[in-house]
Design a protein around this motif. Structure first.
Motif, PDB file in Angstrom:
ATOM      1  N   ILE A   1     -66.668  58.742  24.115  1.00  0.00           N
ATOM      2  CA  ILE A   1     -65.546  59.034  25.003  1.00  0.00           C
ATOM      3  C   ILE A   1     -64.833  60.258  24.447  1.00  0.00           C
ATOM      4  CG2 ILE A   1     -63.286  58.273  25.796  1.00  0.00           C
ATOM      5  CD1 ILE A   1     -64.362  55.473  26.011  1.00  0.00           C
ATOM      6  N   CYS A   2     -64.712  61.287  25.276  1.00  0.00           N
ATOM      7  CA  CYS A   2     -64.057  62.525  24.865  1.00  0.00           C
ATOM      8  C   CYS A   2     -62.834  62.748  25.744  1.00  0.00           C
ATOM      9  CB  CYS A   2     -65.019  63.706  24.994  1.00  0.00           C
ATOM     10  SG  CYS A   2     -64.292  65.290  24.527  1.00  0.00           S
ATOM     11  N   THR A   3     -61.685  62.945  25.132  1.00  0.00           N
ATOM     12  CA  THR A   3     -60.440  63.114  25.876  1.00  0.00           C
ATOM     13  C   THR A   3     -60.046  64.589  25.878  1.00  0.00           C
ATOM     14  OG1 THR A   3     -59.206  62.596  23.868  1.00  0.00           O
ATOM     15  CG2 THR A   3     -59.642  60.786  25.380  1.00  0.00           C
ATOM     16  N   LEU A   4     -60.362  65.263  26.981  1.00  0.00           N
ATOM     17  CA  LEU A   4     -60.031  66.680  27.129  1.00  0.00           C
ATOM     18  C   LEU A   4     -58.667  66.816  27.789  1.00  0.00           C
ATOM     19  CD1 LEU A   4     -63.517  67.914  28.386  1.00  0.00           C
ATOM     20  CD2 LEU A   4     -62.582  68.097  26.079  1.00  0.00           C
ATOM     21  N   LYS A   5     -57.757  65.968  27.423  1.00  0.00           N
ATOM     22  CA  LYS A   5     -56.416  65.912  27.983  1.00  0.00           C
ATOM     23  C   LYS A   5     -55.539  65.128  27.029  1.00  0.00           C
ATOM     24  CE  LYS A   5     -55.991  62.264  31.081  1.00  0.00           C
ATOM     25  NZ  LYS A   5     -55.511  61.291  30.127  1.00  0.00           N
ATOM     26  N   GLN A   6     -54.261  65.182  27.245  1.00  0.00           N
ATOM     27  CA  GLN A   6     -53.329  64.418  26.421  1.00  0.00           C
ATOM     28  C   GLN A   6     -52.900  63.169  27.185  1.00  0.00           C
ATOM     29  OE1 GLN A   6     -52.471  64.974  23.289  1.00  0.00           O
ATOM     30  NE2 GLN A   6     -53.591  66.893  23.124  1.00  0.00           N
ATOM     31  N   SER A   7     -53.079  62.018  26.574  1.00  0.00           N
ATOM     32  CA  SER A   7     -52.614  60.772  27.188  1.00  0.00           C
ATOM     33  C   SER A   7     -51.175  60.516  26.746  1.00  0.00           C
ATOM     34  CB  SER A   7     -53.509  59.608  26.775  1.00  0.00           C
ATOM     35  OG  SER A   7     -54.789  59.741  27.335  1.00  0.00           O
ATOM     36  N   SER A   8     -50.381  60.020  27.683  1.00  0.00           N
ATOM     37  CA  SER A   8     -48.946  59.934  27.435  1.00  0.00           C
ATOM     38  C   SER A   8     -48.506  58.670  26.719  1.00  0.00           C
ATOM     39  CB  SER A   8     -48.191  60.041  28.767  1.00  0.00           C
ATOM     40  OG  SER A   8     -48.607  59.012  29.647  1.00  0.00           O
ATOM     41  N   SER A   9     -49.342  57.642  26.688  1.00  0.00           N
ATOM     42  CA  SER A   9     -48.900  56.385  26.075  1.00  0.00           C
ATOM     43  C   SER A   9     -50.062  55.685  25.395  1.00  0.00           C
ATOM     44  CB  SER A   9     -48.296  55.465  27.142  1.00  0.00           C
ATOM     45  OG  SER A   9     -49.314  54.961  27.989  1.00  0.00           O
ATOM     46  N   ASP A  10     -49.724  54.823  24.445  1.00  0.00           N
ATOM     47  CA  ASP A  10     -50.750  54.070  23.739  1.00  0.00           C
ATOM     48  C   ASP A  10     -51.478  53.111  24.668  1.00  0.00           C
ATOM     49  OD1 ASP A  10     -50.248  55.377  21.429  1.00  0.00           O
ATOM     50  OD2 ASP A  10     -49.269  53.724  20.382  1.00  0.00           O
ATOM     51  N   ILE A  11     -50.777  52.569  25.674  1.00  0.00           N
ATOM     52  CA  ILE A  11     -51.431  51.649  26.613  1.00  0.00           C
ATOM     53  C   ILE A  11     -52.516  52.390  27.380  1.00  0.00           C
ATOM     54  CG2 ILE A  11     -51.103  50.328  28.740  1.00  0.00           C
ATOM     55  CD1 ILE A  11     -48.447  49.388  27.688  1.00  0.00           C
ATOM     56  N   ARG A  12     -52.217  53.613  27.831  1.00  0.00           N
ATOM     57  CA  ARG A  12     -53.222  54.380  28.571  1.00  0.00           C
ATOM     58  C   ARG A  12     -54.377  54.786  27.667  1.00  0.00           C
ATOM     59  NH1 ARG A  12     -49.899  58.062  32.997  1.00  0.00           N
ATOM     60  NH2 ARG A  12     -48.914  56.287  34.031  1.00  0.00           N
ATOM     61  N   LYS A  13     -54.070  55.130  26.425  1.00  0.00           N
ATOM     62  CA  LYS A  13     -55.142  55.455  25.488  1.00  0.00           C
ATOM     63  C   LYS A  13     -56.029  54.241  25.276  1.00  0.00           C
ATOM     64  CE  LYS A  13     -52.483  58.906  22.902  1.00  0.00           C
ATOM     65  NZ  LYS A  13     -51.739  59.154  21.649  1.00  0.00           N
ATOM     66  N   ARG A  14     -55.406  53.078  25.144  1.00  0.00           N
ATOM     67  CA  ARG A  14     -56.191  51.862  24.938  1.00  0.00           C
ATOM     68  C   ARG A  14     -57.061  51.566  26.148  1.00  0.00           C
ATOM     69  NH1 ARG A  14     -53.984  45.965  22.801  1.00  0.00           N
ATOM     70  NH2 ARG A  14     -55.981  44.913  22.910  1.00  0.00           N
ATOM     71  N   GLN A  15     -56.528  51.817  27.351  1.00  0.00           N
ATOM     72  CA  GLN A  15     -57.327  51.630  28.561  1.00  0.00           C
ATOM     73  C   GLN A  15     -58.513  52.575  28.572  1.00  0.00           C
ATOM     74  OE1 GLN A  15     -54.189  52.244  31.390  1.00  0.00           O
ATOM     75  NE2 GLN A  15     -53.894  50.073  31.765  1.00  0.00           N
ATOM     76  N   GLU A  16     -58.300  53.808  28.141  1.00  0.00           N
ATOM     77  CA  GLU A  16     -59.381  54.790  28.133  1.00  0.00           C
ATOM     78  C   GLU A  16     -60.461  54.403  27.122  1.00  0.00           C
ATOM     79  OE1 GLU A  16     -56.558  58.513  29.559  1.00  0.00           O
ATOM     80  OE2 GLU A  16     -57.131  58.339  27.456  1.00  0.00           O
ATOM     81  N   VAL A  17     -60.045  54.037  25.917  1.00  0.00           N
ATOM     82  CA  VAL A  17     -61.013  53.586  24.909  1.00  0.00           C
ATOM     83  C   VAL A  17     -61.746  52.348  25.412  1.00  0.00           C
ATOM     84  CG1 VAL A  17     -61.273  52.625  22.585  1.00  0.00           C
ATOM     85  CG2 VAL A  17     -59.776  54.577  22.954  1.00  0.00           C
ATOM     86  N   GLY A  18     -61.034  51.510  26.146  1.00  0.00           N
ATOM     87  CA  GLY A  18     -61.628  50.281  26.661  1.00  0.00           C
ATOM     88  C   GLY A  18     -62.794  50.495  27.600  1.00  0.00           C
ATOM     89  N   ARG A  19     -62.924  51.712  28.175  1.00  0.00           N
ATOM     90  CA  ARG A  19     -64.049  51.983  29.078  1.00  0.00           C
ATOM     91  C   ARG A  19     -65.383  51.932  28.347  1.00  0.00           C
ATOM     92  NH1 ARG A  19     -62.219  49.618  31.841  1.00  0.00           N
ATOM     93  NH2 ARG A  19     -60.340  49.533  30.634  1.00  0.00           N
ATOM     94  N   GLY A  20     -65.349  52.000  27.001  1.00  0.00           N
ATOM     95  CA  GLY A  20     -66.610  52.029  26.260  1.00  0.00           C
ATOM     96  C   GLY A  20     -66.796  50.879  25.297  1.00  0.00           C
TER      97      GLY A  20
END
Length: 608
Positions: A546-565
């Motif tokens: 998972i590569c984040t080519l953007k800045q996530s605004s909150s830890d919950i959203r980051k956790r959701q993104e990591v959760g995709r994998g």
């Protein structure tokens, strides 16, 4: 490919916890008369002419099961599960309220489908409504019902009838009420909790529904509510609206509960990792080093260790006929970047490599500069950092892919970006062209594959696999589509920050099995670009990067993104590669690498 499902003890335990709360509830499938509405506008003998038919509802909870007894049951279940006992029952405005905590990636939807079957088997309850916060989750839930249907039918000897609520297809509600089998309605909260005219139709007497209100027909079944991701669904207004469904009880499933009403089962992140139910997380953090004031650009890609002396792969600017361009070269101790750059002045002062240390992956220069793998110094802009992230994602992907290729496992990588225009643009004729990230990807992919192919024999099966897939065909963007057929950021729910367009999900969610197919002719896509559309609600078990080519605004959203994998991967036969198959090697195979900015780097490490 057809995904294969296994019976897992933790999912059965979660279902049993719900069933045990209502132990001694009599088995019952009560019928009632469903109001079919006015079948003619005229009056018959001065009385409006209505039709009625037989319907089936959930039996009410027995009067013998008092609140005191229910609370005692809940406390016993909590003590057995090492959960802090409830001091009192949660509010009863929407029936008994129970919460189940399940870490992302362990099969939450599978678990509550199994729970429906168990409640039906034990007590005859057959009417369920799943409330979700977004179209993404709604589509993912629907897909889960489709893919698990045969699996559960083998175990329970019956199939669930399920549908997505649509205010223009109201006959489904009549079927929901009148069918005696297990029936499930999937509805996103906006359908009954928004302000638009279409959203309010569920509360209106509709001519096409024979002068009935849809909510009344639904409520007459005394349904069991299942709320998926309640922290994203339940505000004060929604809780009030949910009362209109007259639920028998409300079950809440999430990894991040905000209000854990009567928690009766918990499988948190630590326990999921310890039980080897999710992938292990590795992090590649790309950051700018503040160790020097130099304007010279140097990026340490890696330190290479072999039987010989260690080398370093460094990227730096090189003088060409038409200007300068960053290049990656393998460097030894004693090498001078000034020479390799064809005499660029910025590398004249002390850019001689004095030390390459493979123990902690760092390089030292004569001028005192020290770099660790993944660090960048010098004049580097945002685009250059993003290019580095893309390159690292490709390199990590190819490394994992080569390792897992002979195990029959397809490897996928997911890029989160902030704007569709960075991936796809349209010229004056309306024809699609690459955005800057797509161009970066194709350039870096061709370079990485070219370097790897030099190391592979032409008869190697993995070499043939690489040769069969072009840079252009192996990446694809999954976004919303506008009326002109163009990719777009789509309609965004500002409160939740997620896309509400179904067009973004068709291939990636509805054709999940196709995406897992390793045949290059059928499914060459291995790299996926998207943004908010895939932040939650979509899971593919074979996402390894998972590569984040953007800045996530909150830890919950980051956790959701990591959760995709986080899901454990499957092989080409759809078999889950878990500890039963791989033993102690399960988290060596199931490794999720996050390629991220510095802030995301520290977050991902903390999550693991």
């Amino acid at each position: 490919m057809k995904l294969k499902y296994k019976h897992q003890k933790f999912q059965a335990d979660a279902a049993k916890a719900v069933v045990d709360v209502f132990k001694d509830q009599p088995y019952s499938t009560p019928s009632y008369m469903v109001d079919q509405g006015r079948n003619a506008p005229a009056l018959f003998n001065g009385v409006e002419n209505y039709d009625y038919s037989t319907g089936w509802s959930n039996a009410k909870i027995s009067q013998d099961l008092t609140d005191k007894l229910i609370l005692e049951r809940i406390r016993k279940i909590q003590r057995d599960g090492l959960i802090k006992p409830s001091e009192k029952l949660a509010e009863r405005s929407n029936g008994y309220n129970l919460s189940i905590e399940m870490e992302t990636g362990v099969g939450k939807t599978y678990t509550y489908i199994k729970t429906m079957y168990e409640l039906n088997k034990a007590y005859g309850w057959s009417k369920f409504i799943i409330v979700v916060p977004s179209i993404a989750i709604r589509e993912g839930v629907y897909k889960s019902f489709q893919s698990t249907q045969d699996h559960f039918a083998e175990e329970y000897g019956k199939k669930i009838r399920f549908f997505i609520y649509n205010s223009s297809q109201l006959s489904e509600i009549d079927h929901f009420a009148s069918d005696s089998s297990i029936n499930v309605m999937i509805i996103n909260s906006q359908a009954f909790n928004a302000t638009g005219k279409d959203a309010r139709r569920i509360y209106m007497e509709l001519d096409e529904f024979r002068s009935r209100r849809p909510i009344d027909v639904i409520a007459s079944t005394n349904p069991i509510l299942i709320i998926d991701e309640p922290q994203s669904v339940e505000g004060k207004k929604t809780k009030e609206k949910l009362k209109e469904f007259h639920p028998l009880m409300t079950l809440r499933y999430s990894a991040t509960h905000k209000d854990p009403y009567n928690m009766i089962y918990r499988l948190d992140a630590i326990e999921a990792y310890n039980q080897r139910l999710v992938k292990k997380i590795a992090v590649k953090g790309i950051s700018e080093s503040g160790t020097t004031a130099t304007t010279s650009y140097v990026y340490l890609e890696s330190v290479n260790v072999s039987k010989k002396n260690p080398t370093a792969t460094l990227q730096f600017d090189v003088k060409l006929k038409n200007g300068t361009k960053p290049k990656s070269l393998i460097i030894n101790e004693g090498d001078n970047l000034y020479d390799y750059s064809n005499g660029l002045e910025e590398y004249k002062e002390g850019f001689v490599v004095t030390k390459i240390d493979g123990r902690d992956n760092h390089v030292e220069f004569l001028n005192g500069l020290s770099l660790y793998a993944g660090e960048v110094v010098g004049k580097v802009d945002e685009d250059q950092l993003r290019r580095i992230q893309i390159r690292e994602t490709i390199l990590t992907h190819l490394e994992r892919e080569q390792e897992l290729f002979y195990k029959g496992i397809k490897v996928l990588s997911l890029f989160f970006i902030d704007e569709v225009d960075h991936y796809r643009i349209y010229n004056e004729a309306g024809e699609p062209e690459n955005g800057k990230f797509a161009d970066m990807f194709e350039e870096e992919y061709d370079s990485a594959v070219h370097s790897l192919r030099l190391q592979l024999d032409d008869n190697d099966e993995y070499a043939k696999y690489l040769d069969a897939i072009s840079a252009e065909s192996t990446h694809s963007g999954y976004f919303s589509i506008d009326k002109k057929g163009r990719l777009t950021n789509g309609k965004i729910n500002k409160k939740e920050g997620i896309s509400e367009d179904t067009s973004a999900y068709d291939l990636i969610m509805k054709n999940k099995e196709l995406l897992l197919d390793r045949d290059p002719k059928k499914s060459p896509v291995r790299f996926i670009f998207s943004h908010s559309a895939l932040r939650e609600g979509w899971d593919n078990p074979n996402v390894f990067q998972i590569c984040t080519l953007k800045q996530s605004s909150s830890d919950i959203r980051k956790r959701q993104e990591v959760g995709r994998g986080l899901r454990l991967c499957v092989n080409e036969n759809g078999e889950r590669m878990d500890a039963n198959v791989l033993g102690d090697d399960v988290q060596n195979v199931n490794l999720l690498t996050v390629i991220a900015s510095e802030s995301y780097d520290s977050f991902a490490k903390g999550l693991q």
